[in-house]
Design an enzyme around this catalytic site. Structure first.
Site, short mmCIF file in Angstrom:
data_model
loop_
_atom_site.label_atom_id
_atom_site.label_comp_id
_atom_site.label_asym_id
_atom_site.label_seq_id
_atom_site.Cartn_x
_atom_site.Cartn_y
_atom_site.Cartn_z
N PRO A 111 14.05 -111.45 13.13
CA PRO A 111 14.69 -112.17 12.02
C PRO A 111 14.69 -113.68 12.26
O PRO A 111 15.75 -114.33 12.24
CB PRO A 111 16.10 -111.59 12.02
CG PRO A 111 16.38 -111.28 13.46
CD PRO A 111 15.05 -110.81 14.02
N GLY A 113 14.68 -117.39 11.60
CA GLY A 113 15.06 -118.17 10.44
C GLY A 113 14.10 -119.32 10.21
O GLY A 113 13.06 -119.44 10.87
N SER A 282 17.47 -108.82 24.95
CA SER A 282 16.92 -110.09 24.48
C SER A 282 17.68 -111.25 25.11
O SER A 282 18.90 -111.20 25.24
CB SER A 282 17.04 -110.18 22.95
OG SER A 282 16.75 -111.48 22.48
N HIS A 284 16.99 -114.14 23.53
CA HIS A 284 16.70 -114.99 22.37
C HIS A 284 15.40 -115.77 22.60
O HIS A 284 15.25 -116.91 22.16
CB HIS A 284 17.86 -115.95 22.11
CG HIS A 284 18.17 -116.13 20.65
ND1 HIS A 284 19.07 -115.36 19.97
CD2 HIS A 284 17.67 -117.00 19.73
CE1 HIS A 284 19.15 -115.76 18.71
NE2 HIS A 284 18.29 -116.75 18.54
N SER A 316 11.61 -110.96 23.46
CA SER A 316 11.56 -112.09 24.39
C SER A 316 10.36 -111.97 25.33
O SER A 316 10.35 -111.14 26.25
CB SER A 316 12.85 -112.25 25.21
OG SER A 316 13.97 -112.41 24.34
N ARG A 319 3.73 -111.16 24.13
CA ARG A 319 2.62 -111.98 23.66
C ARG A 319 1.35 -111.20 23.37
O ARG A 319 0.38 -111.76 22.87
CB ARG A 319 2.30 -113.08 24.69
CG ARG A 319 3.42 -114.07 24.94
CD ARG A 319 3.67 -114.97 23.75
NE ARG A 319 4.70 -115.96 24.03
CZ ARG A 319 6.00 -115.78 23.81
NH1 ARG A 319 6.42 -114.63 23.29
NH2 ARG A 319 6.88 -116.72 24.09
#
Length: 389
Positions: A111, A113, A282, A284, A316, A319
């Protein structure tokens, strides 16, 4: 940048994503986006080239000295595969479920932002790409588009909506009601963001967020001002919420919810006691508290504390498809991608996000085949061993 024209929605459960497992599908069939982007590295490079420097730094940067940003990648490098050969398996399956929701790929989009920075369609395009590829969106509260508009754009993919435990309790409950009315199946509560992290790249660049990028759910002139909700990220004058307060407010909905931002056994047990149906391991993406360990390093501790009572997800540092397989082997039921999805959005709109997901799946199929596993659901820690220091 605009989303690809003429692409219709596809219901999850009906999408088939062909792959020969070597990354040639699409390019050989004349798919222009596959021809432009045969690798995820090139998608990231294209995103960096098209975005203003300060916006790229906002996306790619981390908190403090970015030690946690680096730790997230080091954590994946700390594990090696233990392949099984001559298994006789057919083409591996990447299908799974999260909170009972079926997916062709164990990868949800985060999510994130300010999505309008990366493409005007933002999470509208992300959700449409997820619907094409048979996976799910976690739709942000601090996004450019409302949760209702994203759900209307791609109802098959927009199944989880995010909330922050901040602002007034009345608004939090109203948002839960909006989420239910819009047809979402679950809620993701971001619990590790009571204030914004100390992000030096943003400070050096004098970077400020354009409010138009985060007011999709709180438009100017509406009943609730975005500043009254998200102002706590920058000028804290209210106490941090407690698990008890969150648990009480979540009783206003019957929807299952995910606690996003868990790194320890202690907080895993607290989330379970508060009623969470899942936790998302996570830090973040290294954007909040610098100096925390890599998220993957914390996954075994959280999985052990969950003890099968709830589902465990991870974000987190993811890749590539290899990273996804390692996280699943260590006990995650799915992973969440943020920067990768945003890079795909910047590089090619809806088609760019879909290309990210397709490349992840193709790499995962290759890794699973070489690892000797017929499905992502078969993965266990026995597929891995610690790398030598």
């Amino acid at each position: 940048m605009t989303a690809a024209a003429g692409v219709g929605q596809t219901e999850i459960g009906q999408t088939e994503i062909p792959s020969d497992g070597v990354g040639l599908v699409g390019g050989e069939r004349g798919d222009p986006i596959a021809g432009r982007f045969p690798t995820l590295t090139e998608i990231r490079a294209a995103a960096q080239a098209v975005l203003p420097r300060d916006v790229w730094d906002f996306l790619a940067g981390g908190a403090g000295q970015e030690s946690t940003l680096r730790a997230n990648r080091d954590a994946f490098a700390g594990w090696q595969f233990r392949p099984r050969v001559m298994t006789g398996h057919p083409l591996p399956s990447t299908a799974t479920t999260v909170l009972g929701l079926p997916m062709h790929l164990p990868v949800l989009t985060a999510p994130f932002g300010t999505d309008g920075f990366f493409d005007p369609d933002g999470h509208l395009a992300v959700a449409r790409a997820n619907a094409r590829c048979g996976t799910l969106s976690i739709v942000p509260e601090a996004g450019t588009h409302s949760i209702e508009s994203v759900a209307q754009a791609a109802p098959a993919a927009a199944r989880v909506a995010q909330l922050h435990p901040m602002g007034t309790e009345d608004n939090f409950v109203r948002m839960l009601e909006r989420i239910e009315r819009a047809g979402y199946a679950a809620v993701c509560v971001t619990v590790d963001c009571p204030t914004a992290g100390w992000r030096e790249r943003n400070l050096r660049n004098r970077f400020t967020v354009d409010l138009r990028m985060i007011t999709g759910n709180y438009p100017p002139g509406g009943d609730v001002a975005a500043q009254d909700v998200f102002g706590q990220l920058f000028a804290r004058d209210e106490p941090v919420w407690t698990w008890e307060r969150l648990a009480r407010l979540m009783r206003h909905t019957d929807l299952p919810w995910i606690a996003k931002g868990i790194l320890t056994a202690h907080d895993t047990r607290a989330a379970i006691d508060a009623g969470a149906a899942a936790v998302l391991v996570s830090n973040h993406g290294g954007r909040q508290l610098d100096g925390t360990p890599g998220a993957l390093d914390q996954l075994p501790e959280v999985v052990a504390a969950a003890d099968g009572r709830i589902e465990v997800l991870l974000d987190s540092g993811v890749r590539c498809g290899t990273d996804v397989v390692k996280a699943l082997a260590l006990g995650a039921c799915a992973v969440i991608i943020g920067r990768l999805a945003a890079a795909g959005l910047a590089a090619g709109g809806e088609a760019g996000v879909a290309r990210v997901l397709t490349l992840l799946r193709e790499e995962m199929v290759t890794v699973l085949t070489l690892l000797g596993h017929g499905s992502v659901t078969e993965l266990t820690p026995e597929a891995l061993q610690r790398s030598r220091p």
